[in-house]
Write an enzyme that holds these catalytic residues in place. Sequence first.
Site, PDB file in Angstrom:
ATOM      1  N   GLY A  15     -43.728  -5.702 -19.557  1.00  0.00           N
ATOM      2  CA  GLY A  15     -43.880  -5.045 -18.258  1.00  0.00           C
ATOM      3  C   GLY A  15     -43.053  -3.778 -18.175  1.00  0.00           C
ATOM      4  O   GLY A  15     -41.927  -3.731 -18.674  1.00  0.00           O
ATOM      5  N   ARG A  76     -48.939  -5.605 -24.103  1.00  0.00           N
ATOM      6  CA  ARG A  76     -48.676  -6.905 -24.727  1.00  0.00           C
ATOM      7  C   ARG A  76     -49.635  -7.038 -25.900  1.00  0.00           C
ATOM      8  O   ARG A  76     -50.813  -6.724 -25.782  1.00  0.00           O
ATOM      9  CB  ARG A  76     -48.872  -8.038 -23.716  1.00  0.00           C
ATOM     10  CG  ARG A  76     -48.017  -7.845 -22.459  1.00  0.00           C
ATOM     11  CD  ARG A  76     -48.080  -9.031 -21.524  1.00  0.00           C
ATOM     12  NE  ARG A  76     -47.485  -8.713 -20.235  1.00  0.00           N
ATOM     13  CZ  ARG A  76     -46.181  -8.741 -19.969  1.00  0.00           C
ATOM     14  NH1 ARG A  76     -45.331  -9.072 -20.932  1.00  0.00           N
ATOM     15  NH2 ARG A  76     -45.720  -8.446 -18.773  1.00  0.00           N
ATOM     16  N   ASP A 107     -37.498 -10.537 -22.601  1.00  0.00           N
ATOM     17  CA  ASP A 107     -37.307 -11.630 -23.554  1.00  0.00           C
ATOM     18  C   ASP A 107     -38.489 -11.800 -24.498  1.00  0.00           C
ATOM     19  O   ASP A 107     -38.313 -12.092 -25.686  1.00  0.00           O
ATOM     20  CB  ASP A 107     -36.984 -12.944 -22.837  1.00  0.00           C
ATOM     21  CG  ASP A 107     -38.031 -13.343 -21.805  1.00  0.00           C
ATOM     22  OD1 ASP A 107     -38.976 -12.569 -21.584  1.00  0.00           O
ATOM     23  OD2 ASP A 107     -37.884 -14.437 -21.237  1.00  0.00           O
ATOM     24  N   THR A 130     -36.304  -4.554 -17.848  1.00  0.00           N
ATOM     25  CA  THR A 130     -37.115  -5.478 -17.054  1.00  0.00           C
ATOM     26  C   THR A 130     -36.575  -5.501 -15.633  1.00  0.00           C
ATOM     27  O   THR A 130     -35.354  -5.540 -15.430  1.00  0.00           O
ATOM     28  CB  THR A 130     -37.112  -6.900 -17.626  1.00  0.00           C
ATOM     29  OG1 THR A 130     -37.674  -7.804 -16.671  1.00  0.00           O
ATOM     30  CG2 THR A 130     -35.713  -7.386 -17.978  1.00  0.00           C
ATOM     31  N   ASP A 132     -36.679  -7.896 -13.640  1.00  0.00           N
ATOM     32  CA  ASP A 132     -36.294  -9.255 -13.237  1.00  0.00           C
ATOM     33  C   ASP A 132     -34.801  -9.538 -13.374  1.00  0.00           C
ATOM     34  O   ASP A 132     -34.298 -10.504 -12.792  1.00  0.00           O
ATOM     35  CB  ASP A 132     -37.075 -10.294 -14.050  1.00  0.00           C
ATOM     36  CG  ASP A 132     -38.547 -10.327 -13.687  1.00  0.00           C
ATOM     37  OD1 ASP A 132     -38.884  -9.951 -12.552  1.00  0.00           O
ATOM     38  OD2 ASP A 132     -39.361 -10.699 -14.546  1.00  0.00           O
ATOM     39  N   ASP A 134     -33.150 -10.897 -15.720  1.00  0.00           N
ATOM     40  CA  ASP A 134     -32.978 -12.293 -16.120  1.00  0.00           C
ATOM     41  C   ASP A 134     -32.558 -12.479 -17.575  1.00  0.00           C
ATOM     42  O   ASP A 134     -32.703 -13.584 -18.122  1.00  0.00           O
ATOM     43  CB  ASP A 134     -34.272 -13.068 -15.868  1.00  0.00           C
ATOM     44  CG  ASP A 134     -35.469 -12.475 -16.607  1.00  0.00           C
ATOM     45  OD1 ASP A 134     -35.349 -11.374 -17.178  1.00  0.00           O
ATOM     46  OD2 ASP A 134     -36.536 -13.117 -16.595  1.00  0.00           O
ATOM     47  N   ARG A 176     -40.984 -14.056 -11.186  1.00  0.00           N
ATOM     48  CA  ARG A 176     -41.751 -15.238 -11.606  1.00  0.00           C
ATOM     49  C   ARG A 176     -40.839 -16.394 -11.972  1.00  0.00           C
ATOM     50  O   ARG A 176     -41.124 -17.546 -11.667  1.00  0.00           O
ATOM     51  CB  ARG A 176     -42.642 -14.862 -12.802  1.00  0.00           C
ATOM     52  CG  ARG A 176     -43.594 -15.966 -13.253  1.00  0.00           C
ATOM     53  CD  ARG A 176     -44.416 -15.480 -14.433  1.00  0.00           C
ATOM     54  NE  ARG A 176     -43.551 -15.071 -15.525  1.00  0.00           N
ATOM     55  CZ  ARG A 176     -43.868 -14.171 -16.457  1.00  0.00           C
ATOM     56  NH1 ARG A 176     -45.029 -13.558 -16.407  1.00  0.00           N
ATOM     57  NH2 ARG A 176     -43.032 -13.865 -17.422  1.00  0.00           N
TER      58      ARG A 176
END
Length: 327
Positions: A15, A76, A107, A130, A132, A134, A176
């Site tokens: 992303g 991707r 990741d 990213t 996120d 995370d 997510r």
Amino acid sequence: MLKVPSHIAVLTSGGDAPGMNAAIRAVVRSAVYYGKRVSGVYNGYEGLIDATFEELDSRSVKYILNHGGTFLKSARSQRFRTTEGRKQAYENLVKAGIDALIVIGGDGSFTGAKIFSEEFDFQVIGVPGTIDNDLYGTDFTIGFDTATNTAIECIDKIRDTASSHDRLFLVEVMGRDSGFIALRSAIAAGALEVIMPENSITYDQLYQSIERAGQNKKFSNIIVVAEGNKLGNIFEISDHLKAKFPHLDIKVTILGHLQRGGSPTVFDRVLASKLGVAAVEGLLIGRNKVMAGVMHNQVIYTPFEEAITRRAYINPELIRINKILTI
């Protein structure tokens, strides 16, 4: 004896995130500064397999610092998940004289980089890009600050209309598997509640919060919902609340990919610049299969294995603060 790379490739994968262009710029200019050749790979790992390489210089990355997205494009790649695809990618890199790779992504991107490096003994460093936030091994990932600021700008505007009509708004933000954007947005926006993967809030607790708000004469409220929460999707949550509180005017807003776009914040531009330089310098001192990150304002290198498998945890102090401030 340490083999110092002479030709570095850089790609963006997974992303997109605001600040990726700033990271590419930092990689390219750092490589040039240290007298190394540098090439951009278009379309992520797909570009490795298709050999869509372009040699870059310091002028190639002018005027991109303030642009969101990634000019190298991102994708991707199912083909890179296969041994045949990775073999083709390796052969293309060798043919182009490229002997080191920098991967900007999350990741999933680092998982591919780790496998590729192990299979072909190829030097790779990752840069965490990213929204996120995370990834283990860095306090912040490139794009997270911009995405959160975008969410806040939208929620502030939603607050205006909520106040005008005494409405309850459910606002879905990205996340997510993590609630980093949701929690920070909730605190910064003064939300009534936050629903995210890391908390186990029940409908009864949610009902209590709304009832308490009514008792305290808070007639317009925002509930921030992370897309990957455990309570249900935002429309299911809305239906439950409408059934419980039929007198309330409840609206749903999904911010979606708005959070991925826009000019990166100062924080993300500086972080991306710092990590792009760190990635190049890491390669030059022999680092391999690691992610460059920043913890406690210091650059560190975390093995891909840890960055991928260990979890970045939300600071429980922020959860505690949010509970105090929602009265």
